[in-house]
Design a protein around this motif. Structure first.
Motif, PDB file in Angstrom:
ATOM      1  N   THR A  40       0.843  -1.182   0.000  1.00  0.00           N
ATOM      2  CA  THR A  40       0.000   0.000   0.000  1.00  0.00           C
ATOM      3  C   THR A  40       0.887   1.244   0.000  1.00  0.00           C
ATOM      4  N   SER A  41       0.577   2.182  -0.880  1.00  0.00           N
ATOM      5  CA  SER A  41       1.384   3.399  -0.976  1.00  0.00           C
ATOM      6  C   SER A  41       0.857   4.484  -0.033  1.00  0.00           C
ATOM      7  N   VAL A  42       1.681   5.482   0.183  1.00  0.00           N
ATOM      8  CA  VAL A  42       1.290   6.642   0.975  1.00  0.00           C
ATOM      9  C   VAL A  42       0.029   7.264   0.380  1.00  0.00           C
ATOM     10  N   LEU A  43      -0.002   7.442  -0.944  1.00  0.00           N
ATOM     11  CA  LEU A  43      -1.158   8.040  -1.607  1.00  0.00           C
ATOM     12  C   LEU A  43      -2.429   7.222  -1.393  1.00  0.00           C
ATOM     13  N   GLU A  44      -2.330   5.907  -1.477  1.00  0.00           N
ATOM     14  CA  GLU A  44      -3.513   5.062  -1.273  1.00  0.00           C
ATOM     15  C   GLU A  44      -4.091   5.245   0.126  1.00  0.00           C
ATOM     16  N   VAL A  45      -3.240   5.355   1.113  1.00  0.00           N
ATOM     17  CA  VAL A  45      -3.720   5.547   2.487  1.00  0.00           C
ATOM     18  C   VAL A  45      -4.339   6.936   2.631  1.00  0.00           C
ATOM     19  N   ILE A  46      -3.714   7.945   2.036  1.00  0.00           N
ATOM     20  CA  ILE A  46      -4.281   9.297   2.080  1.00  0.00           C
ATOM     21  C   ILE A  46      -5.677   9.291   1.475  1.00  0.00           C
ATOM     22  N   GLU A  47      -5.810   8.715   0.294  1.00  0.00           N
ATOM     23  CA  GLU A  47      -7.114   8.687  -0.380  1.00  0.00           C
ATOM     24  C   GLU A  47      -8.145   7.926   0.438  1.00  0.00           C
ATOM     25  N   GLN A  48      -7.757   6.796   1.006  1.00  0.00           N
ATOM     26  CA  GLN A  48      -8.680   5.991   1.810  1.00  0.00           C
ATOM     27  C   GLN A  48      -9.120   6.738   3.060  1.00  0.00           C
ATOM     28  N   GLU A  49      -8.183   7.312   3.786  1.00  0.00           N
ATOM     29  CA  GLU A  49      -8.518   7.999   5.039  1.00  0.00           C
ATOM     30  C   GLU A  49      -9.348   9.251   4.795  1.00  0.00           C
ATOM     31  N   MET A  50      -8.995  10.013   3.767  1.00  0.00           N
ATOM     32  CA  MET A  50      -9.771  11.214   3.458  1.00  0.00           C
ATOM     33  C   MET A  50     -11.186  10.824   3.042  1.00  0.00           C
ATOM     34  N   SER A  51     -11.318   9.771   2.260  1.00  0.00           N
ATOM     35  CA  SER A  51     -12.645   9.296   1.838  1.00  0.00           C
ATOM     36  C   SER A  51     -13.485   8.895   3.042  1.00  0.00           C
ATOM     37  N   GLU A  52     -12.891   8.131   3.950  1.00  0.00           N
ATOM     38  CA  GLU A  52     -13.628   7.684   5.137  1.00  0.00           C
ATOM     39  C   GLU A  52     -14.108   8.866   5.964  1.00  0.00           C
ATOM     40  N   GLN A  53     -13.261   9.865   6.149  1.00  0.00           N
ATOM     41  CA  GLN A  53     -13.646  11.014   6.956  1.00  0.00           C
ATOM     42  C   GLN A  53     -14.749  11.828   6.288  1.00  0.00           C
ATOM     43  N   ILE A  54     -14.704  11.938   4.977  1.00  0.00           N
ATOM     44  CA  ILE A  54     -15.729  12.718   4.279  1.00  0.00           C
ATOM     45  C   ILE A  54     -17.054  11.951   4.253  1.00  0.00           C
ATOM     46  N   ILE A  55     -16.994  10.647   4.145  1.00  0.00           N
ATOM     47  CA  ILE A  55     -18.224   9.847   4.256  1.00  0.00           C
ATOM     48  C   ILE A  55     -18.835  10.054   5.639  1.00  0.00           C
ATOM     49  N   ASN A  56     -17.994  10.009   6.681  1.00  0.00           N
ATOM     50  CA  ASN A  56     -18.487  10.266   8.045  1.00  0.00           C
ATOM     51  C   ASN A  56     -19.104  11.657   8.149  1.00  0.00           C
ATOM     52  N   LEU A  57     -18.434  12.633   7.569  1.00  0.00           N
ATOM     53  CA  LEU A  57     -18.924  14.003   7.600  1.00  0.00           C
ATOM     54  C   LEU A  57     -20.304  14.115   6.951  1.00  0.00           C
ATOM     55  N   CYS A  58     -20.445  13.541   5.778  1.00  0.00           N
ATOM     56  CA  CYS A  58     -21.733  13.617   5.072  1.00  0.00           C
ATOM     57  C   CYS A  58     -22.818  12.835   5.812  1.00  0.00           C
ATOM     58  N   ASN A  59     -22.468  11.696   6.394  1.00  0.00           N
ATOM     59  CA  ASN A  59     -23.441  10.931   7.165  1.00  0.00           C
ATOM     60  C   ASN A  59     -23.901  11.692   8.406  1.00  0.00           C
ATOM     61  N   GLN A  60     -23.009  12.455   9.005  1.00  0.00           N
ATOM     62  CA  GLN A  60     -23.351  13.230  10.198  1.00  0.00           C
ATOM     63  C   GLN A  60     -24.119  14.501   9.853  1.00  0.00           C
ATOM     64  N   ASN A  61     -24.087  14.884   8.591  1.00  0.00           N
ATOM     65  CA  ASN A  61     -24.731  16.128   8.160  1.00  0.00           C
ATOM     66  C   ASN A  61     -25.662  15.834   6.990  1.00  0.00           C
ATOM     67  N   GLU A  62     -26.688  15.055   7.258  1.00  0.00           N
ATOM     68  CA  GLU A  62     -27.619  14.635   6.211  1.00  0.00           C
ATOM     69  C   GLU A  62     -28.344  15.806   5.561  1.00  0.00           C
ATOM     70  N   HIS A  63     -28.383  16.943   6.243  1.00  0.00           N
ATOM     71  CA  HIS A  63     -29.075  18.120   5.723  1.00  0.00           C
ATOM     72  C   HIS A  63     -28.314  18.811   4.587  1.00  0.00           C
ATOM     73  N   LEU A  64     -27.069  18.397   4.336  1.00  0.00           N
ATOM     74  CA  LEU A  64     -26.297  19.034   3.265  1.00  0.00           C
ATOM     75  C   LEU A  64     -26.948  18.780   1.917  1.00  0.00           C
ATOM     76  N   SER A  65     -27.010  19.816   1.115  1.00  0.00           N
ATOM     77  CA  SER A  65     -27.578  19.676  -0.228  1.00  0.00           C
ATOM     78  C   SER A  65     -26.579  18.978  -1.149  1.00  0.00           C
ATOM     79  N   PHE A  66     -27.056  18.577  -2.300  1.00  0.00           N
ATOM     80  CA  PHE A  66     -26.204  17.953  -3.311  1.00  0.00           C
ATOM     81  C   PHE A  66     -25.053  18.894  -3.679  1.00  0.00           C
ATOM     82  N   ASN A  67     -25.344  20.163  -3.878  1.00  0.00           N
ATOM     83  CA  ASN A  67     -24.312  21.140  -4.233  1.00  0.00           C
ATOM     84  C   ASN A  67     -23.291  21.317  -3.110  1.00  0.00           C
ATOM     85  N   GLN A  68     -23.751  21.316  -1.873  1.00  0.00           N
ATOM     86  CA  GLN A  68     -22.831  21.437  -0.744  1.00  0.00           C
ATOM     87  C   GLN A  68     -21.912  20.217  -0.656  1.00  0.00           C
TER      88      GLN A  68
END
Length: 120
Positions: free
Chosen positions: A33-61
């Motif tokens: 696993t490369s440094v970039l792969e871990v960065i992409e995975q961790e950032m993705s997980e955090q943004i999924i968590n963010l969107c799940n915690q903020n269901e009120h966000l619009s599609f554009n947001q």
């Protein structure tokens, strides 16, 4: 949104203070696993968590957040360009996880400031 903030500058400074973690490191030979792969995975997980915690966000947001994350990953690729494709070690994974959480926290702050605290 986030990349224009003082908080983002501080998080990037935090990364630059810890560059030696990436520049002079060795990785276990079994990891592919490369440094970039871990960065992409961790950032993705955090943004999924963010969107799940903020269901009120619009599609554009949500799209704005994704574009910001793309810009952040690009910044990380530039800063870590010499080591981005190297195998990652456990200490680097821990740092990247912490960094991704700091980025998520910046988004949490921005969302709370711009959307209000109606879901607290």
């Amino acid at each position: 949104m986030v990349t224009d903030t003082e908080g983002y500058i501080q998080v990037i400074e935090y990364l630059t203070e810890h560059l030696s973690l990436f520049e002079h490191s060795t990785s276990a030979k079994q990891t592919k696993t490369s440094v970039l792969e871990v960065i992409e995975q961790e950032m993705s997980e955090q943004i999924i968590n963010l969107c799940n915690q903020n269901e009120h966000l619009s599609f554009n947001q949500r799209n704005t957040i994704v574009r910001e994350i793309d810009a952040i990953v690009y910044d990380l690729q530039e800063i870590l360009s010499g080591v981005i494709n190297n195998p990652v070690n456990a200490e680097q994974v821990s740092f990247i996880q912490e960094f991704a959480m700091l980025i998520k926290n910046l988004f949490d702050i921005e969302i709370n400031q711009h959307m209000g605290n109606s879901e607290s």
